[in-house]
Design an enzyme around this catalytic site. Structure first.
Site, PDB file in Angstrom:
ATOM      1  N   LYS A 191       0.930  -1.117  -0.046  1.00 65.47           N
ATOM      2  CA  LYS A 191      -0.171  -0.011   0.023  1.00 65.47           C
ATOM      3  C   LYS A 191       0.944   1.092  -0.150  1.00 65.47           C
ATOM      4  CE  LYS A 191      -4.485   1.003  -0.438  1.00 65.47           C
ATOM      5  NZ  LYS A 191      -4.934   0.755  -1.456  1.00 65.47           N
ATOM      6  N   SER A 386      -8.358  -0.769  -5.268  1.00 66.78           N
ATOM      7  CA  SER A 386      -8.985  -0.526  -3.949  1.00 66.78           C
ATOM      8  C   SER A 386     -10.313  -0.384  -3.922  1.00 66.78           C
ATOM      9  CB  SER A 386      -8.014   0.832  -3.628  1.00 66.78           C
ATOM     10  OG  SER A 386      -7.773   0.790  -2.196  1.00 66.78           O
TER      11      SER A 386
END
Length: 588
Positions: A191, A386
């Site tokens: 991330k 996402s």
């Protein structure tokens, strides 16, 4: 007397401006309403496919764009839906003899290009010709041009053929100079959205996923061009590695183009194919005009529909726009589609890098409720990562293109501590009274304690736990396996299919067919409708007149710097919990 003349002059100027603006508005309204008139397509016409414009899922037509001026908003945006519809109709239209493909530098993502390219290949089954001319071609432009029967390149032009790269911007140095401290909280090794604040280069994890991602997209690019041009992929790769295609003659010698020539020579070859005289004009018809003609009539039962709900842009709570997905608007539209008994199945067309974690969860819940009532299929466009994947995982089936960017299952939180910046740079200080030790938490104007930071990290961890459990349930796989694929990692469509995050490789048409089958509808027994429905011309015109000038003025005045202003605005919208792509990815 002089003062009187000033007032007269000012009045005349005011009247002139009023008349001018009235003319602009009336011209736009007239243009908007005249668009309903049917266009007559002449025999031996050529469908002109101009792809050197921004391409979105659904087109945005601005009636004032041709008039110029400060109030006319953005230029027209070509719709992928319209391009595909025009190609399908032209394939069976006896008046259309071929396609002129204008694709020097299309402004679209790789999955969008894949949809168009596949439809061009389908068009060629009609035995009609596809030709293209360019003064130069970007790699995206050539990807589409490679399907053409004749590829003309200007003798003084060139082709970009040097492989793909992805470059990211890092702002740690900027924030250090400004004395702004980004407080970052994340889950997931990959991330890496926060790396732009905490590093000055890419981490090894970020490099790994980026290299594998663009490698997969590049592999698909080379394979498809190899099939179209009958050039081995090894040779195509070698051309890029050695910068072999350094001039038009090299492109011709290595069979990337079929002809070197100028525009008049290109048009001469079209006239020869059409068997018309050299002095005759070629009848070109653009996509928008062609769709206003008497094209193939719509077939299928009006009472049996497949609804395609388009979700494009960054995700935020509240209302959306042409460039963002607002959870309130999305939920309202999905409820409307769900409650329409004529709509038997739904395709959610997703083109989003993510955004607000809360808004993503709100939309996921509504998708889940809809899936209990009728089939819901996800169709991924250029990117569904996402928060975009959060939406898809609530659907019955997920369809993606081989070069779709997806995954990025992870959450991060971001708070900017501006205390030192305000104190030392601007001389602004802060003081407060409060009833409890943490009454002002979370805060941007003081250093948070370790305990306060741990509470935010706890929320991020809980969000990640919820995200991955819901994803695992949607994918029908053990949560441990899902988490091994998560960690915020981004995948290509091919990779996502291989690891179970995607069910089927294909485009929106494939998703529509899957939806129809799930609703027990046979081909030809249904119609397709896109939602949200287009605004009426006058509504769209007023919105553009009122709200479109700011961005256009910024683009005009700042030029290339406008992209950094947009980036700044995005940064300011990234506070709170985010399910967002780990980086701003532009593959060149």
């Amino acid at each position: 007397m002089l003062q009187f003349l000033k007032y007269v002059f000012a009045t005349l100027v005011g009247i002139f401006i009023f008349i001018f603006l009235s003319f602009v508005i009336l011209a736009g309204i007239g243009s908007a309403f005249s668009s309903d008139e049917k266009v007559v397509v002449e025999d031996k016409s050529i469908l002109k496919l101009d792809l050197n414009k921004p391409i979105q899922e659904v087109g945005v037509e601005n009636p004032l764009s041709d008039l110029g001026g400060p109030f006319t908003g953005n230029e027209n945006v070509t719709g992928l839906k319209d391009i595909v519809e025009a190609l399908k109709s032209a394939q069976h239209d006896s008046k259309i003899k071929g396609i002129y493909l204008k694709t020097e530098g299309p402004q679209a993502g790789w999955a969008t290009l894949e949809e168009i390219r596949n439809q061009l290949l389908e068009f060629k089954k009609s035995k009609k010709f596809v030709v293209t001319y360019g003064e130069s071609y970007s790699e995206k432009g050539y990807y589409l041009a490679s399907v053409a029967d004749k590829i003309y390149l200007n003798p003084a032009g060139g082709i970009e053929w040097n492989g793909m790269s992805a470059e990211y911007s890092f702002f740690k140095g900027t924030f250090d100079k400004l004395e702004i401290k980004p407080e970052v909280f994340r889950v997931g090794e990959f991330k890496s959205a926060i790396e732009m604040f905490s590093r000055q280069d890419m981490s090894e994890a970020s490099k790994k996923q980026s290299s594998e991602l663009i490698g997969a997209i590049y592999g698909n690019f080379l394979t498809n061009i190899s099939n179209s041009r009958n050039i081995p992929t090894d040779a195509l790769k070698r051309f890029a590695d050695s910068l072999t295609i350094d001039n038009p003659q090299a492109a011709l010698s290595n069979k990337l183009v079929t002809n070197l020539g100028y525009w008049d020579e290109f048009e001469g070859s079209i006239k020869k194919s059409l068997s018309i005289k050299e002095d005759d004009n070629i009848s070109y018809v653009g996509v928008d005009k062609y769709l206003q003609s008497d094209v193939t009539p719509e077939e299928g039962d009006f009472n049996n529909r497949i609804g395609v709900l388009v979700a494009e842009g960054e995700i935020n709570s509240g209302k959306g726009s042409d460039e963002s997905i607002g959870s309130d608007d999305f939920v309202k539209e999905l409820k409307k589609v769900r409650d329409n008994d004529k709509i038997k199945a739904i395709v959610i067309r997703i083109n989003s890098p993510g955004g607000s974690a809360l808004a993503s969860d709100v939309m996921w819940r509504e998708i889940q409720l809809t899936a209990k009532k009728k089939p819901v299929i996800a169709s991924m466009s250029d990117v569904a990562a996402s928060g975009g994947y959060y939406m898809a995982m609530g659907c019955d089936t997920i369809v993606a293109q081989p070069n779709t960017i997806t995954g990025s299952i992870g959450i991060f939180g971001l708070i900017f501590n501006v205390k030192d910046f305000m104190n030392n740079k601007l001389g602004v200080t802060f003081d407060a009274v409060k009833t409890s030790p943490h009454a002002d938490w979370p805060t941007t104007t003081r250093d948070m304690t370790d305990f306060e930071k741990s509470m935010i990290q706890k929320s991020v961890n809980e969000g990640y736990d919820s995200f991955t459990k819901k994803a695992a349930a949607g994918r029908k796989m053990p949560v441990e396996k899902l988490r091994s694929l998560a960690q915020g990692r981004v995948w290509s469509g091919v990779e996502a299919k291989a690891n179970g995050l995607v069910d089927v490789l294909g485009g929106v048409d494939d998703a529509i067919k899957i939806a129809a089958k799930a609703a027990k509808l046979k081909e030809g027994d249904y119609r397709v409708r896109y939602y949200p429905e287009k605004k009426r011309p006058i509504e769209d015109l007023i919105e553009r007149f009122i709200g479109g000038s700011e961005e256009k003025a910024m683009n005009k005045n700042l030029g290339e710097l406008s992209s950094y202003v947009k980036m700044y605005k995005k940064l300011m919208n990234m506070g709170g919990m985010q399910t967002r792509m780990p980086f701003e990815l532009v593959i060149r």
